[in-house]
Design an enzyme around this catalytic site. Structure first.
Site, PDB file in Angstrom:
ATOM      1  N   LEU A  52       0.863  -1.176   0.000  1.00 56.57           N
ATOM      2  CA  LEU A  52       0.000   0.000   0.000  1.00 56.57           C
ATOM      3  C   LEU A  52       0.900   1.227   0.000  1.00 56.57           C
ATOM      4  O   LEU A  52       1.913   1.252   0.710  1.00 56.57           O
ATOM      5  CB  LEU A  52      -0.874   0.027   1.254  1.00 56.57           C
ATOM      6  CG  LEU A  52      -2.236  -0.668   1.237  1.00 56.57           C
ATOM      7  CD1 LEU A  52      -2.894  -0.543   2.601  1.00 56.57           C
ATOM      8  CD2 LEU A  52      -3.143  -0.093   0.166  1.00 56.57           C
ATOM      9  N   ASP A  53       0.529   2.240  -0.762  1.00 53.74           N
ATOM     10  CA  ASP A  53       1.294   3.485  -0.758  1.00 53.74           C
ATOM     11  C   ASP A  53       1.343   4.094   0.642  1.00 53.74           C
ATOM     12  O   ASP A  53       0.405   3.906   1.431  1.00 53.74           O
ATOM     13  CB  ASP A  53       0.647   4.511  -1.693  1.00 53.74           C
ATOM     14  CG  ASP A  53       0.884   4.196  -3.161  1.00 53.74           C
ATOM     15  OD1 ASP A  53       1.705   3.312  -3.447  1.00 53.74           O
ATOM     16  OD2 ASP A  53       0.231   4.834  -4.005  1.00 53.74           O
ATOM     17  N   PRO A  54       2.399   4.844   0.968  1.00 48.21           N
ATOM     18  CA  PRO A  54       2.433   5.545   2.261  1.00 48.21           C
ATOM     19  C   PRO A  54       1.219   6.436   2.489  1.00 48.21           C
ATOM     20  O   PRO A  54       0.758   6.581   3.622  1.00 48.21           O
ATOM     21  CB  PRO A  54       3.722   6.373   2.173  1.00 48.21           C
ATOM     22  CG  PRO A  54       4.605   5.582   1.267  1.00 48.21           C
ATOM     23  CD  PRO A  54       3.673   4.995   0.235  1.00 48.21           C
TER      24      PRO A  54
END
Length: 324
Positions: free
Chosen positions: A49-51
């Site tokens: 998951l993206d930050p």
């Protein structure tokens, strides 16, 4: 005086932790924090998951890491907010604004445009993504100010639900719930929806609420995990077989289980199956409830796939055994 670092005594931990990843942490940073809290020897995740995204992130420990690849193909469900009228370099709130336009679309036009994105669509991966080209992540090229050619990728949007919309005021936006196939870039989807509406757009919020059979309602935050005692942390883990959703269950007796674990095919009257989860008995219980591994059935033969080691199985049984 330099402070001495406390050394964490690692231990074998087996199972799946559904983590509600916080904003700002990368998937690997979240994994390492959970691994430290559980004092686990071995850990991995089932996709990133993206930050800037929050939500459910299944983390695999010990024997579960052998099956983490199976979950990469799972469908995902996201809730996202698209800010209309503003485009950014990264298609999210972190990027530099590169274009602003008035928002003049109607609610009916929004519904019509969303319908266009249902089913199979082609997406050009964003430059600010972890996808690699010539062994280098695209975001590394982007950081150097370089744009490289990317081939469109075919993905499937199963469902787009309009949860809320605000087309007037200082921050016009859409709130969407998207069910999609693996490999779908929600940032790209939001940007493309904005373009189709004639005003552009970028994501200002992204939350993964489900991945495969796992929902965020069953996930635990890092703060909650940190507040738990050791036994409670281990109790938060789902069993390894939680990753084998959709696998047909086959039970073997002790003799056949031992041979299967040695990688030997077994014969039986099973129908052909592509995905099988194989269980055997434990020394203390003849009921076949202990996961041995995966397999497939072809022509009456049970053909081993990914197998747990005898050490893995023994450690799982010791963990599950009630305290005296």
């Amino acid at each position: 005086m330099q402070r001495q670092r406390t050394r964490v005594q690692r231990r074998p931990v087996h199972g799946v932790l559904l983590l509600d990843k916080p904003l700002g942490l990368s998937s690997n940073q979240a994994l390492q924090k959970a691994k430290w809290l559980l004092r686990a020897e071995k850990a991995g995740h089932t996709g990133t998951l993206d930050p800037l995204a929050t939500g459910v992130l299944p983390l695999c420990f010990g024997a579960a890491t052998k099956f983490s690849q199976l979950h990469l193909d799972a469908d995902k469900t996201y809730e996202t907010t698209v800010r209309l009228g503003v485009r950014t370099r990264t298609a999210d709130a972190e990027g530099e604004v590169i274009d602003t336009r008035p928002v003049s679309c109607s609610a009916g036009q929004v519904v019509e445009v969303l319908d266009r994105f249902m089913g199979e669509i082609d997406q050009v991966p964003p430059m600010h993504s972890a996808l690699k080209k010539d062994g280098k992540a695209l975001y590394e090229y982007a950081r150097e100010g370089e744009t490289v050619a990317r081939e469109p990728r075919r993905v499937r949007i199963h469902e787009i639900e309009l949860l809320d919309l605000q087309l007037h005021g200082e921050a016009p936006q859409l709130r969407l719930r998207v069910v999609c196939s693996k490999g779908t870039y929600i940032r790209t989807l939001g940007e493309d929806i904005g373009e189709a509406l004639g005003c552009g757009g970028h994501l200002i919020a992204l939350r993964r609420v489900a991945t495969g059979p796992f929902g965020v309602a069953d996930a635990v935050t890092l703060d909650a995990l940190e507040a738990m005692g050791e036994a409670e942390r281990l109790g938060a883990l789902k069993p390894v077989e939680a990753l084998l959703e959709g696998h047909e269950r086959i039970a073997l007796d002790a003799e056949h289980a031992g041979r299967f674990l040695s990688g030997v095919r077994r014969r039986g009257d099973w129908p052909n199956r592509e995905r099988v989860a194989v269980f055997g008995p434990s020394p203390a219980d003849p009921t076949p409830t202990v996961l041995l591994g995966t397999a497939h059935v072809q022509g009456g033969e049970l053909i081993p796939g990914r197998l747990l080691s005898p050490t893995d199985i023994q450690q799982i049984l010791e963990t599950e055994a009630p305290a005296p």
